[in-house]
Design a protein around this motif. Structure first.
Motif, PDB file in Angstrom:
ATOM      1  N   MET A 140      23.831   0.841  12.370  1.00 33.51           N
ATOM      2  CA  MET A 140      22.915   1.736  11.681  1.00 33.51           C
ATOM      3  C   MET A 140      21.555   1.053  11.529  1.00 33.51           C
ATOM      4  SD  MET A 140      23.786   3.625   8.162  1.00 33.51           S
ATOM      5  CE  MET A 140      22.509   4.273   7.150  1.00 33.51           C
ATOM      6  N   SER A 141      20.498   1.825  11.764  1.00 33.58           N
ATOM      7  CA  SER A 141      19.163   1.235  11.695  1.00 33.58           C
ATOM      8  C   SER A 141      18.728   1.011  10.245  1.00 33.58           C
ATOM      9  CB  SER A 141      18.168   2.158  12.396  1.00 33.58           C
ATOM     10  OG  SER A 141      18.138   3.404  11.757  1.00 33.58           O
ATOM     11  N   LYS A 142      17.701   0.185  10.078  1.00 33.80           N
ATOM     12  CA  LYS A 142      17.189  -0.125   8.745  1.00 33.80           C
ATOM     13  C   LYS A 142      16.492   1.092   8.152  1.00 33.80           C
ATOM     14  CE  LYS A 142      15.796  -4.772   9.915  1.00 33.80           C
ATOM     15  NZ  LYS A 142      14.661  -5.681   9.819  1.00 33.80           N
ATOM     16  N   LEU A 143      16.488   1.171   6.816  1.00 34.52           N
ATOM     17  CA  LEU A 143      15.757   2.241   6.140  1.00 34.52           C
ATOM     18  C   LEU A 143      14.281   1.883   6.084  1.00 34.52           C
ATOM     19  CD1 LEU A 143      17.971   3.056   3.039  1.00 34.52           C
ATOM     20  CD2 LEU A 143      17.551   4.522   4.988  1.00 34.52           C
ATOM     21  N   LYS A 144      13.439   2.876   6.335  1.00 33.56           N
ATOM     22  CA  LYS A 144      12.007   2.659   6.211  1.00 33.56           C
ATOM     23  C   LYS A 144      11.599   2.923   4.768  1.00 33.56           C
ATOM     24  CE  LYS A 144      10.338   3.663  10.829  1.00 33.56           C
ATOM     25  NZ  LYS A 144       9.388   4.473  11.611  1.00 33.56           N
ATOM     26  N   THR A 145      10.611   2.192   4.301  1.00 37.79           N
ATOM     27  CA  THR A 145      10.049   2.440   2.976  1.00 37.79           C
ATOM     28  C   THR A 145       9.268   3.732   3.038  1.00 37.79           C
ATOM     29  OG1 THR A 145       9.841   0.087   2.553  1.00 37.79           O
ATOM     30  CG2 THR A 145       8.487   1.540   1.214  1.00 37.79           C
ATOM     31  N   ASN A 146       9.456   4.595   2.040  1.00 35.80           N
ATOM     32  CA  ASN A 146       8.662   5.816   1.946  1.00 35.80           C
ATOM     33  C   ASN A 146       7.264   5.412   1.484  1.00 35.80           C
ATOM     34  OD1 ASN A 146       7.441   8.072   0.355  1.00 35.80           O
ATOM     35  ND2 ASN A 146       9.230   9.149   1.166  1.00 35.80           N
ATOM     36  N   ARG A 147       6.283   5.578   2.339  1.00 38.68           N
ATOM     37  CA  ARG A 147       4.940   5.075   2.063  1.00 38.68           C
ATOM     38  C   ARG A 147       4.281   5.789   0.882  1.00 38.68           C
ATOM     39  NH1 ARG A 147       5.146   0.569   2.656  1.00 38.68           N
ATOM     40  NH2 ARG A 147       2.906   0.332   2.668  1.00 38.68           N
ATOM     41  N   GLY A 148       4.587   7.053   0.697  1.00 41.15           N
ATOM     42  CA  GLY A 148       4.045   7.790  -0.450  1.00 41.15           C
ATOM     43  C   GLY A 148       4.575   7.214  -1.747  1.00 41.15           C
ATOM     44  N   ALA A 149       5.862   6.881  -1.771  1.00 35.86           N
ATOM     45  CA  ALA A 149       6.481   6.291  -2.963  1.00 35.86           C
ATOM     46  C   ALA A 149       5.961   4.877  -3.196  1.00 35.86           C
ATOM     47  CB  ALA A 149       7.996   6.282  -2.817  1.00 35.86           C
ATOM     48  N   ALA A 150       5.731   4.129  -2.121  1.00 35.99           N
ATOM     49  CA  ALA A 150       5.254   2.748  -2.238  1.00 35.99           C
ATOM     50  C   ALA A 150       3.891   2.693  -2.926  1.00 35.99           C
ATOM     51  CB  ALA A 150       5.174   2.100  -0.868  1.00 35.99           C
ATOM     52  N   LYS A 151       3.079   3.733  -2.747  1.00 38.22           N
ATOM     53  CA  LYS A 151       1.756   3.781  -3.370  1.00 38.22           C
ATOM     54  C   LYS A 151       1.832   4.201  -4.831  1.00 38.22           C
ATOM     55  CE  LYS A 151      -0.150   4.929   1.093  1.00 38.22           C
ATOM     56  NZ  LYS A 151      -0.599   6.019   1.960  1.00 38.22           N
ATOM     57  N   ARG A 152       2.924   4.838  -5.220  1.00 33.21           N
ATOM     58  CA  ARG A 152       3.033   5.394  -6.572  1.00 33.21           C
ATOM     59  C   ARG A 152       3.840   4.547  -7.547  1.00 33.21           C
ATOM     60  NH1 ARG A 152       2.263   9.556  -3.155  1.00 33.21           N
ATOM     61  NH2 ARG A 152       1.152  11.382  -3.931  1.00 33.21           N
ATOM     62  N   PHE A 153       4.717   3.711  -7.037  1.00 34.71           N
ATOM     63  CA  PHE A 153       5.608   2.936  -7.901  1.00 34.71           C
ATOM     64  C   PHE A 153       5.468   1.445  -7.636  1.00 34.71           C
ATOM     65  CE2 PHE A 153       7.799   6.990  -7.025  1.00 34.71           C
ATOM     66  CZ  PHE A 153       7.886   7.487  -8.315  1.00 34.71           C
ATOM     67  N   ARG A 154       5.667   0.633  -8.698  1.00 38.00           N
ATOM     68  CA  ARG A 154       5.684  -0.825  -8.579  1.00 38.00           C
ATOM     69  C   ARG A 154       6.927  -1.333  -9.277  1.00 38.00           C
ATOM     70  NH1 ARG A 154       2.718  -0.232  -5.188  1.00 38.00           N
ATOM     71  NH2 ARG A 154       0.475  -0.444  -5.069  1.00 38.00           N
ATOM     72  N   VAL A 155       7.577  -2.332  -8.700  1.00 36.89           N
ATOM     73  CA  VAL A 155       8.757  -2.928  -9.313  1.00 36.89           C
ATOM     74  C   VAL A 155       8.294  -4.127 -10.140  1.00 36.89           C
ATOM     75  CG1 VAL A 155      11.023  -3.956  -8.909  1.00 36.89           C
ATOM     76  CG2 VAL A 155      10.180  -2.179  -7.383  1.00 36.89           C
TER      77      VAL A 155
END
Length: 65
Positions: A1-16
């Motif tokens: 199974m291939s790797k999951l891509k980061t959702n770029r829209g979410a990456a701009k809106r949330f910080r861990v």
């Protein structure tokens, strides 16, 4: 199974955070600001944490980050 891509829209809106919580910014601060009072606009500037029920969904969107 291939790797999951980061959702770029979410990456701009949330910080861990360092403790693993997910930080978000508040909405309703983009336009039609004249009818919102000063106190409300000031409170909208502050960040907030993602609700516990939404954390698993957001973590999946941020899979690679």
């Amino acid at each position: 199974m291939s790797k999951l891509k980061t959702n770029r829209g979410a990456a701009k809106r949330f910080r861990v955070t360092a403790s693993g919580k997910i930080k978000r910014s508040k909405g309703f601060k983009n336009h039609i600001l004249t009818k919102k009072n000063r106190k409300r606009k000031r409170r909208l500037r502050a960040g907030a944490m993602v609700a516990a029920v939404d954390v698993p969904r957001v973590r999946r969107l941020l899979a690679n980050s």
